[in-house]
Design a protein around this motif. Structure first.
Motif, PDB file in Angstrom:
ATOM      1  N   VAL A   1       0.849  -1.181   0.000  1.00 41.79           N
ATOM      2  CA  VAL A   1       0.000   0.000   0.000  1.00 41.79           C
ATOM      3  C   VAL A   1       0.891   1.239   0.000  1.00 41.79           C
ATOM      4  N   ARG A   2       0.264   2.386  -0.210  1.00 41.57           N
ATOM      5  CA  ARG A   2       1.014   3.636  -0.201  1.00 41.57           C
ATOM      6  C   ARG A   2       1.636   3.861   1.174  1.00 41.57           C
ATOM      7  N   GLU A   3       2.926   4.141   1.180  1.00 36.86           N
ATOM      8  CA  GLU A   3       3.638   4.304   2.442  1.00 36.86           C
ATOM      9  C   GLU A   3       3.463   5.739   2.951  1.00 36.86           C
ATOM     10  N   PRO A   4       3.155   5.921   4.244  1.00 34.59           N
ATOM     11  CA  PRO A   4       2.945   7.271   4.768  1.00 34.59           C
ATOM     12  C   PRO A   4       4.259   7.989   5.038  1.00 34.59           C
ATOM     13  N   ASP A   5       4.212   9.305   5.010  1.00 38.32           N
ATOM     14  CA  ASP A   5       5.307  10.125   5.508  1.00 38.32           C
ATOM     15  C   ASP A   5       4.726  11.137   6.484  1.00 38.32           C
ATOM     16  N   VAL A   6       5.595  11.787   7.229  1.00 36.34           N
ATOM     17  CA  VAL A   6       5.144  12.701   8.276  1.00 36.34           C
ATOM     18  C   VAL A   6       4.287  13.817   7.696  1.00 36.34           C
ATOM     19  N   GLU A   7       4.714  14.396   6.584  1.00 36.12           N
ATOM     20  CA  GLU A   7       3.981  15.515   6.000  1.00 36.12           C
ATOM     21  C   GLU A   7       2.571  15.102   5.592  1.00 36.12           C
ATOM     22  N   THR A   8       2.437  13.945   4.948  1.00 34.74           N
ATOM     23  CA  THR A   8       1.114  13.496   4.516  1.00 34.74           C
ATOM     24  C   THR A   8       0.204  13.238   5.702  1.00 34.74           C
ATOM     25  N   LEU A   9       0.716  12.567   6.717  1.00 38.16           N
ATOM     26  CA  LEU A   9      -0.111  12.276   7.891  1.00 38.16           C
ATOM     27  C   LEU A   9      -0.570  13.559   8.581  1.00 38.16           C
ATOM     28  N   CYS A  10       0.310  14.538   8.679  1.00 38.16           N
ATOM     29  CA  CYS A  10      -0.075  15.800   9.311  1.00 38.16           C
ATOM     30  C   CYS A  10      -1.079  16.573   8.464  1.00 38.16           C
ATOM     31  N   GLN A  11      -0.946  16.508   7.149  1.00 40.55           N
ATOM     32  CA  GLN A  11      -1.931  17.156   6.279  1.00 40.55           C
ATOM     33  C   GLN A  11      -3.314  16.540   6.474  1.00 40.55           C
ATOM     34  N   LEU A  12      -3.367  15.220   6.516  1.00 38.62           N
ATOM     35  CA  LEU A  12      -4.655  14.551   6.712  1.00 38.62           C
ATOM     36  C   LEU A  12      -5.206  14.827   8.106  1.00 38.62           C
ATOM     37  N   ALA A  13      -4.322  14.843   9.094  1.00 37.59           N
ATOM     38  CA  ALA A  13      -4.764  15.074  10.472  1.00 37.59           C
ATOM     39  C   ALA A  13      -5.293  16.477  10.689  1.00 37.59           C
ATOM     40  N   SER A  14      -4.942  17.408   9.803  1.00 37.10           N
ATOM     41  CA  SER A  14      -5.411  18.786   9.942  1.00 37.10           C
ATOM     42  C   SER A  14      -6.818  18.984   9.381  1.00 37.10           C
ATOM     43  N   LEU A  15      -7.345  17.969   8.711  1.00 44.54           N
ATOM     44  CA  LEU A  15      -8.667  18.103   8.104  1.00 44.54           C
ATOM     45  C   LEU A  15      -9.752  18.038   9.175  1.00 44.54           C
ATOM     46  N   PRO A  16     -10.929  18.625   8.910  1.00 44.42           N
ATOM     47  CA  PRO A  16     -12.021  18.598   9.893  1.00 44.42           C
ATOM     48  C   PRO A  16     -12.402  17.178  10.282  1.00 44.42           C
ATOM     49  N   ARG A  17     -12.610  16.975  11.578  1.00 43.49           N
ATOM     50  CA  ARG A  17     -13.128  15.744  12.147  1.00 43.49           C
ATOM     51  C   ARG A  17     -12.138  14.580  12.102  1.00 43.49           C
ATOM     52  N   VAL A  18     -10.872  14.889  11.861  1.00 45.49           N
ATOM     53  CA  VAL A  18      -9.816  13.882  11.995  1.00 45.49           C
ATOM     54  C   VAL A  18      -9.167  14.106  13.349  1.00 45.49           C
ATOM     55  N   ILE A  19      -9.290  13.144  14.252  1.00 41.39           N
ATOM     56  CA  ILE A  19      -8.910  13.395  15.640  1.00 41.39           C
ATOM     57  C   ILE A  19      -7.772  12.509  16.144  1.00 41.39           C
ATOM     58  N   ALA A  20      -7.185  11.688  15.257  1.00 41.27           N
ATOM     59  CA  ALA A  20      -6.123  10.798  15.719  1.00 41.27           C
ATOM     60  C   ALA A  20      -5.245  10.367  14.554  1.00 41.27           C
ATOM     61  N   ILE A  21      -4.051   9.896  14.898  1.00 44.52           N
ATOM     62  CA  ILE A  21      -3.122   9.283  13.948  1.00 44.52           C
ATOM     63  C   ILE A  21      -3.119   7.778  14.189  1.00 44.52           C
ATOM     64  N   GLY A  22      -3.393   7.013  13.149  1.00 49.41           N
ATOM     65  CA  GLY A  22      -3.398   5.561  13.278  1.00 49.41           C
ATOM     66  C   GLY A  22      -4.584   4.952  12.575  1.00 49.41           C
ATOM     67  N   GLU A  23      -4.730   3.597  12.577  1.00 49.19           N
ATOM     68  CA  GLU A  23      -4.005   2.900  13.595  1.00 49.19           C
ATOM     69  C   GLU A  23      -2.616   2.528  13.108  1.00 49.19           C
ATOM     70  N   THR A  24      -1.706   2.479  14.056  1.00 50.80           N
ATOM     71  CA  THR A  24      -0.310   2.211  13.773  1.00 50.80           C
ATOM     72  C   THR A  24       0.232   1.315  14.878  1.00 50.80           C
ATOM     73  N   GLY A  25       1.470   0.893  14.720  1.00 52.02           N
ATOM     74  CA  GLY A  25       2.073   0.038  15.730  1.00 52.02           C
ATOM     75  C   GLY A  25       2.896  -1.058  15.095  1.00 52.02           C
ATOM     76  N   LEU A  26       2.919  -2.215  15.759  1.00 48.12           N
ATOM     77  CA  LEU A  26       3.681  -3.356  15.278  1.00 48.12           C
ATOM     78  C   LEU A  26       2.858  -4.625  15.401  1.00 48.12           C
ATOM     79  N   ASP A  27       3.043  -5.541  14.451  1.00 51.36           N
ATOM     80  CA  ASP A  27       2.338  -6.820  14.485  1.00 51.36           C
ATOM     81  C   ASP A  27       3.276  -7.901  13.965  1.00 51.36           C
ATOM     82  N   TYR A  28       3.767  -8.726  14.892  1.00 47.78           N
ATOM     83  CA  TYR A  28       4.657  -9.833  14.531  1.00 47.78           C
ATOM     84  C   TYR A  28       3.910 -11.173  14.559  1.00 47.78           C
ATOM     85  N   TYR A  29       2.591 -11.127  14.620  1.00 52.69           N
ATOM     86  CA  TYR A  29       1.825 -12.375  14.773  1.00 52.69           C
ATOM     87  C   TYR A  29       1.951 -13.261  13.548  1.00 52.69           C
TER      88      TYR A  29
END
Length: 270
Positions: free
Chosen positions: A69-97
């Motif tokens: 999938v398209r890989e995120p960068d800091v600038e893109t995530l912050c641009q999306l997070a600045s839009l109305p009704r966007v209240i969080a970053i994620g989901e993110t984390g790690l999954d080794y299952y």
């Protein structure tokens, strides 16, 4: 009054039935839900739901399991997070299952993606939605390495969603200043140790969720989940803690407000 702090209404199991789902939520007194993004390609669909329906909110991020999938960068995530009704970053984390023949060392791409989300959240001051499965040591270590837990005024904070880890991991997450969210898994007969984590988690640091369309709580286990079933999670929390389900609903509603206050406060009528 209940808040589902994590659901996926843009997924095909639910996206074609939003009108009925909203009616079911209303009947169950579920008055808010956070629709969580798992790919950048999906973001427009997730965000559209939040823009269209006043009881819904959205996040922006790329799930650790998603490849190709398209890989995120800091600038893109912050641009999306600045839009109305966007209240969080994620989901993110790690999954080794599911390593699929790879080693943990081979998952460096996942760790770098996680760091990108943390850096974006700290820069744009939005909470993180953390997914961790089979990777709690690295998840906690990376959060610390990126400055979380230092309480220096730059903390992103956030929530460990759909928590299934040990009591020690819960204690570490709480020490970092994070909330812990529990799903319908706590209603499963086999979830004895997880219910001990619920008992340990302070009520003022606890959220409830469905992670729908997955993990429907008992007595609906095995069926398609949706936000209207989050009161069953609340009832299990209430039973474990020996308090009323109304108290759980009120406290987790308030916790959601506290975690996402910088954005919620912009829309006090919603």
């Amino acid at each position: 009054m209940f808040t589902d702090s994590h659901c996926h209404l843009s997924f095909p199991e639910l996206s074609g039935n939003i009108a009925t789902l909203r009616e079911r939520m209303h009947s169950a007194q579920v008055t808010r839900a956070l629709c969580v993004c798992t790919t950048l390609e999906e973001f427009d669909d997730v965000h559209r739901l939040a823009l269209q329906y006043p009881e819904l909110w959205s996040s922006a991020g790329v799930h650790p399991d998603n490849e190709g999938v398209r890989e995120p960068d800091v600038e893109t995530l912050c641009q999306l997070a600045s839009l109305p009704r966007v209240i969080a970053i994620g989901e993110t984390g790690l999954d080794y299952y599911r390593l699929n023949g790879r080693t943990v060392a081979d998952m460096e791409w996942q760790r770098e993606r996680f760091r990108t989300h943390i850096r974006a959240a700290r820069l744009c001051r939005k909470p993180l939605i953390i997914h961790t499965r089979g990777a709690s040591s690295d998840t906690l270590a990376i959060l610390r390495e990126e400055g979380e837990g230092e309480h220096d005024g730059r903390q992103a904070g956030g929530v460990f969603h759909c928590f299934t880890e040990s009591l020690d991991v819960a204690r570490a997450a709480l020490d970092l200043g994070y909330y812990i969210s529990f799903s319908g898994i706590i209603t499963f007969k086999s979830a004895h140790e997880l219910r001990e984590v619920v008992a340990f988690t302070p009520l003022d640091r606890l959220l409830i969720e469905t992670d729908s369309p997955y993990l429907a709580p008992v007595p609906h286990r095995g069926k398609t989940n949706d936000p209207s079933l989050v009161p069953f999670v609340a009832q299990q929390v209430a039973d474990i803690k020996g308090i009323s389900v109304a108290t759980v609903g009120e406290r987790t509603w308030a916790n959601f407000d506290l975690l996402f206050q910088p954005v919620i406060s912009e829309h006090p009528s919603l």
